[in-house]
Design a protein around this motif. Sequence first.
Motif, PDB file in Angstrom:
ATOM      1  N   LEU A   6       0.856  -1.196   0.000  1.00  0.00           N
ATOM      2  CA  LEU A   6       0.000   0.000   0.000  1.00  0.00           C
ATOM      3  C   LEU A   6       0.887   1.239   0.000  1.00  0.00           C
ATOM      4  O   LEU A   6       1.779   1.370   0.850  1.00  0.00           O
ATOM      5  CB  LEU A   6      -0.897   0.009   1.244  1.00  0.00           C
ATOM      6  CG  LEU A   6      -1.654   1.308   1.547  1.00  0.00           C
ATOM      7  CD1 LEU A   6      -2.684   1.621   0.454  1.00  0.00           C
ATOM      8  CD2 LEU A   6      -2.351   1.229   2.917  1.00  0.00           C
ATOM      9  N   VAL A   7       0.683   2.128  -0.956  1.00  0.00           N
ATOM     10  CA  VAL A   7       1.400   3.410  -0.971  1.00  0.00           C
ATOM     11  C   VAL A   7       0.405   4.503  -0.583  1.00  0.00           C
ATOM     12  O   VAL A   7      -0.706   4.558  -1.128  1.00  0.00           O
ATOM     13  CB  VAL A   7       2.024   3.684  -2.357  1.00  0.00           C
ATOM     14  CG1 VAL A   7       2.659   5.067  -2.405  1.00  0.00           C
ATOM     15  CG2 VAL A   7       3.056   2.610  -2.692  1.00  0.00           C
ATOM     16  N   VAL A   8       0.814   5.358   0.342  1.00  0.00           N
ATOM     17  CA  VAL A   8      -0.069   6.414   0.835  1.00  0.00           C
ATOM     18  C   VAL A   8       0.316   7.742   0.187  1.00  0.00           C
ATOM     19  O   VAL A   8       1.473   8.171   0.304  1.00  0.00           O
ATOM     20  CB  VAL A   8       0.033   6.524   2.374  1.00  0.00           C
ATOM     21  CG1 VAL A   8      -0.810   7.684   2.886  1.00  0.00           C
ATOM     22  CG2 VAL A   8      -0.389   5.213   3.026  1.00  0.00           C
ATOM     23  N   GLY A   9      -0.627   8.373  -0.506  1.00  0.00           N
ATOM     24  CA  GLY A   9      -0.377   9.670  -1.131  1.00  0.00           C
ATOM     25  C   GLY A   9      -0.981   9.729  -2.517  1.00  0.00           C
ATOM     26  O   GLY A   9      -1.559   8.744  -3.004  1.00  0.00           O
TER      27      GLY A   9
ATOM     28  N   GLU B 167      -4.080  -0.340  -7.689  1.00  0.00           N
ATOM     29  CA  GLU B 167      -5.509  -0.130  -7.464  1.00  0.00           C
ATOM     30  C   GLU B 167      -5.671   1.067  -6.535  1.00  0.00           C
ATOM     31  O   GLU B 167      -5.150   1.047  -5.409  1.00  0.00           O
ATOM     32  CB  GLU B 167      -6.126  -1.386  -6.844  1.00  0.00           C
ATOM     33  CG  GLU B 167      -7.621  -1.284  -6.723  1.00  0.00           C
ATOM     34  CD  GLU B 167      -8.245  -2.576  -6.194  1.00  0.00           C
ATOM     35  OE1 GLU B 167      -9.183  -2.473  -5.401  1.00  0.00           O
ATOM     36  OE2 GLU B 167      -7.764  -3.667  -6.574  1.00  0.00           O
ATOM     37  N   CYS B 168      -6.332   2.105  -7.010  1.00  0.00           N
ATOM     38  CA  CYS B 168      -6.502   3.296  -6.176  1.00  0.00           C
ATOM     39  C   CYS B 168      -7.661   3.082  -5.208  1.00  0.00           C
ATOM     40  O   CYS B 168      -8.719   2.594  -5.595  1.00  0.00           O
ATOM     41  CB  CYS B 168      -6.728   4.532  -7.036  1.00  0.00           C
ATOM     42  SG  CYS B 168      -5.271   4.951  -8.010  1.00  0.00           S
ATOM     43  N   VAL B 169      -7.404   3.439  -3.958  1.00  0.00           N
ATOM     44  CA  VAL B 169      -8.386   3.248  -2.893  1.00  0.00           C
ATOM     45  C   VAL B 169      -8.762   4.633  -2.387  1.00  0.00           C
ATOM     46  O   VAL B 169      -7.874   5.432  -2.073  1.00  0.00           O
ATOM     47  CB  VAL B 169      -7.759   2.441  -1.736  1.00  0.00           C
ATOM     48  CG1 VAL B 169      -8.817   2.088  -0.708  1.00  0.00           C
ATOM     49  CG2 VAL B 169      -7.063   1.198  -2.245  1.00  0.00           C
ATOM     50  N   ASN B 170     -10.044   4.889  -2.309  1.00  0.00           N
ATOM     51  CA  ASN B 170     -10.474   6.252  -1.992  1.00  0.00           C
ATOM     52  C   ASN B 170     -10.435   6.559  -0.492  1.00  0.00           C
ATOM     53  O   ASN B 170     -11.460   6.741   0.148  1.00  0.00           O
ATOM     54  CB  ASN B 170     -11.880   6.468  -2.567  1.00  0.00           C
ATOM     55  CG  ASN B 170     -12.245   7.934  -2.579  1.00  0.00           C
ATOM     56  OD1 ASN B 170     -11.379   8.795  -2.381  1.00  0.00           O
ATOM     57  ND2 ASN B 170     -13.513   8.225  -2.785  1.00  0.00           N
ATOM     58  N   ILE B 171      -9.204   6.608   0.050  1.00  0.00           N
ATOM     59  CA  ILE B 171      -9.023   6.997   1.452  1.00  0.00           C
ATOM     60  C   ILE B 171      -8.008   8.150   1.455  1.00  0.00           C
ATOM     61  O   ILE B 171      -6.940   8.024   0.866  1.00  0.00           O
ATOM     62  CB  ILE B 171      -8.447   5.838   2.300  1.00  0.00           C
ATOM     63  CG1 ILE B 171      -9.300   4.575   2.145  1.00  0.00           C
ATOM     64  CG2 ILE B 171      -8.331   6.251   3.773  1.00  0.00           C
ATOM     65  CD1 ILE B 171      -8.678   3.334   2.797  1.00  0.00           C
ATOM     66  N   PRO B 172      -8.328   9.271   2.086  1.00  0.00           N
ATOM     67  CA  PRO B 172      -7.370  10.382   2.112  1.00  0.00           C
ATOM     68  C   PRO B 172      -6.072   9.979   2.815  1.00  0.00           C
ATOM     69  O   PRO B 172      -6.101   9.162   3.741  1.00  0.00           O
ATOM     70  CB  PRO B 172      -8.101  11.465   2.929  1.00  0.00           C
ATOM     71  CG  PRO B 172      -9.535  11.078   2.937  1.00  0.00           C
ATOM     72  CD  PRO B 172      -9.585   9.587   2.796  1.00  0.00           C
ATOM     73  N   ALA B 173      -4.955  10.572   2.367  1.00  0.00           N
ATOM     74  CA  ALA B 173      -3.639  10.194   2.881  1.00  0.00           C
ATOM     75  C   ALA B 173      -3.496  10.439   4.381  1.00  0.00           C
ATOM     76  O   ALA B 173      -2.672   9.804   5.040  1.00  0.00           O
ATOM     77  CB  ALA B 173      -2.557  10.957   2.118  1.00  0.00           C
ATOM     78  N   ASP B 174      -4.277  11.362   4.937  1.00  0.00           N
ATOM     79  CA  ASP B 174      -4.113  11.643   6.374  1.00  0.00           C
ATOM     80  C   ASP B 174      -5.186  10.986   7.247  1.00  0.00           C
ATOM     81  O   ASP B 174      -5.248  11.236   8.445  1.00  0.00           O
ATOM     82  CB  ASP B 174      -4.041  13.156   6.628  1.00  0.00           C
ATOM     83  CG  ASP B 174      -5.242  13.881   6.052  1.00  0.00           C
ATOM     84  OD1 ASP B 174      -6.135  13.216   5.472  1.00  0.00           O
ATOM     85  OD2 ASP B 174      -5.281  15.127   6.179  1.00  0.00           O
ATOM     86  N   ASP B 175      -6.007  10.121   6.639  1.00  0.00           N
ATOM     87  CA  ASP B 175      -7.015   9.404   7.430  1.00  0.00           C
ATOM     88  C   ASP B 175      -6.403   8.097   7.936  1.00  0.00           C
ATOM     89  O   ASP B 175      -6.666   6.999   7.435  1.00  0.00           O
ATOM     90  CB  ASP B 175      -8.266   9.144   6.566  1.00  0.00           C
ATOM     91  CG  ASP B 175      -9.401   8.535   7.364  1.00  0.00           C
ATOM     92  OD1 ASP B 175      -9.179   8.162   8.540  1.00  0.00           O
ATOM     93  OD2 ASP B 175     -10.510   8.411   6.807  1.00  0.00           O
ATOM     94  N   VAL B 176      -5.575   8.246   8.960  1.00  0.00           N
ATOM     95  CA  VAL B 176      -4.727   7.147   9.427  1.00  0.00           C
ATOM     96  C   VAL B 176      -5.552   5.948   9.894  1.00  0.00           C
ATOM     97  O   VAL B 176      -5.222   4.798   9.586  1.00  0.00           O
ATOM     98  CB  VAL B 176      -3.812   7.661  10.560  1.00  0.00           C
ATOM     99  CG1 VAL B 176      -3.051   6.521  11.213  1.00  0.00           C
ATOM    100  CG2 VAL B 176      -2.841   8.709  10.013  1.00  0.00           C
TER     101      VAL B 176
ATOM    102  N   ALA C  24       2.202  14.698   6.141  1.00  0.00           N
ATOM    103  CA  ALA C  24       1.070  14.847   7.066  1.00  0.00           C
ATOM    104  C   ALA C  24       0.730  13.546   7.816  1.00  0.00           C
ATOM    105  O   ALA C  24       0.599  13.572   9.045  1.00  0.00           O
ATOM    106  CB  ALA C  24      -0.150  15.398   6.327  1.00  0.00           C
ATOM    107  N   PRO C  25       0.611  12.403   7.124  1.00  0.00           N
ATOM    108  CA  PRO C  25       0.331  11.187   7.890  1.00  0.00           C
ATOM    109  C   PRO C  25       1.465  10.797   8.840  1.00  0.00           C
ATOM    110  O   PRO C  25       1.210  10.224   9.905  1.00  0.00           O
ATOM    111  CB  PRO C  25       0.116  10.114   6.811  1.00  0.00           C
ATOM    112  CG  PRO C  25       0.446  10.727   5.505  1.00  0.00           C
ATOM    113  CD  PRO C  25       0.553  12.186   5.661  1.00  0.00           C
ATOM    114  N   LEU C  26       2.714  11.115   8.468  1.00  0.00           N
ATOM    115  CA  LEU C  26       3.838  10.830   9.370  1.00  0.00           C
ATOM    116  C   LEU C  26       3.690  11.641  10.654  1.00  0.00           C
ATOM    117  O   LEU C  26       3.837  11.118  11.758  1.00  0.00           O
ATOM    118  CB  LEU C  26       5.176  11.174   8.690  1.00  0.00           C
ATOM    119  CG  LEU C  26       5.530  10.373   7.444  1.00  0.00           C
ATOM    120  CD1 LEU C  26       6.731  10.979   6.731  1.00  0.00           C
ATOM    121  CD2 LEU C  26       5.813   8.907   7.804  1.00  0.00           C
ATOM    122  N   ALA C  27       3.377  12.929  10.473  1.00  0.00           N
ATOM    123  CA  ALA C  27       3.203  13.812  11.630  1.00  0.00           C
ATOM    124  C   ALA C  27       2.004  13.384  12.463  1.00  0.00           C
ATOM    125  O   ALA C  27       1.954  13.605  13.671  1.00  0.00           O
ATOM    126  CB  ALA C  27       3.037  15.257  11.160  1.00  0.00           C
TER     127      ALA C  27
END
Length: 422
Positions: free
Chosen positions: A4-7, A42-51, A72-75
């Motif tokens: 999974l890649v976030v962003g 496969e793109c998944v519709n979850i925002p990058a900062d919705d941890v 942002a998700p790291l922080a």
Amino acid sequence: MKILVVGSGGREHAIVWKLAQSPLADEIYCAPGNAGIADLAECVNIPADDVDTLLEFAQAEGIGLTVVGPEAPLAAGIVDKFTAAGLKIFGPSQKAAMIEGSKALAKEIMEKYNIPTAKYAAFTDKEVALAYLDANPAPIVVKADGLAAGKGVVVAMTTAEAKEAVESMLSGNAFGEAGARVVIEEYLEGEEVSVLAFSDGKTVLPMVSAQDHKRVFDDDKGPNTGGMGAYSPAPIYTPQLAEQVVQQVLQPAVDGLRQEGRLYKGVLYAGLMLTKQGVKVLEFNARFGDPETQAVLMRLQSDLVEIMLAVIDESLHEHELSWIEDAAVCVVMASGGYPGSYAKGQPISGLEQAAELSDTVVFHAGTKFSAQQVVSDGGRVLGVTACAPSIKEAIDKAYAAVDLISWSDCFCRRDIGAKALR
Ligand code: AMP
Ligand code: GLY
């Protein structure tokens, strides 16, 4: 392995593109991704900062490796949460990512561990900061302490400009919480170079150098942007300099962070200024740079999945990185008006023709599908990237692809890489 890649930017497209070449990668997901990433993942519709939702998704899908693109998700502590849940995730913990999240902390660590950087002072009180500016005339640099999406730095050529920046950061609401503290630092002159390195908390494996182009217009004119293009390598970054940066910057930073209880695992990005007095650190980022990554990963030969797993498992000392000798150039195509306001939803033409060119990849930064068409969906829209034996040839190749692509009111800088030829 499922990855999974976030962003959703050009950096994430380049990461997905490189991961997809690994025999270890079975299926790749990207949250939320973009229209270009959708070719490979496969793109998944979850925002990058919705941890929390990302964690639920990773658990439900049995994701074996998660890679975090943006800060942002790291922080927000994504790495801590995934790790606590027993999932492998590539990126620094919340505490370690503070090297980017607080400029004041970054400066304290640099001072404590003798990492060369500009002289500075940090302020929360506006009057004290203004008095400091009277005592230390322009040119001078004012930085919001926290994350400000690359917009928290004012390089002030006059004291009035510096005071205005302090006023807006410490009393206005220009950066919200991020402006509650400012760092004021000495103005440095020189050539900028970005150096990204993998770190597992102990071992540092530097990547090849790159140079960003932060200003919006040719000849470095106009306001700062997220980056209008990049090239790799930066010819002024000699092997001797690279060795010096490992010894004086990267290794002490990783060792210092560990001693501070901020074990640094992930990519450490050092923004460097090559001054007449030697190399100085402008900033650290806790992630891959954008658009440097597009150029740098085009040159990486090693298996990125293997390297990332070694970072997580703290076995980076058993690895080396190999690179192709070719240079790479990334030209960002943007929407008219960027970095100010701009139109979205413009249909993009020429992507198929550009896709046929050899050693050229069009990384998408801000695109989406609308009625089966790829349309613009951001300020920076594409990162057109090409590899060739020399920077000159890579520049020509990248612009040949750029010239095939267009949408209403698009623009790009025409001088990406030109500095490297001088
Ligand atoms: P940063 O976000 O810290 O990288 O700052 C953004 C840009 O501002 C850098 O890429 C530099 O071009 C410029 N900058 C930052 N700090 C300084 C400094 N001390 N002196 C001169 N320019 C700076
Ligand atoms: N290219 C600058 C950054 O990623 O922060």
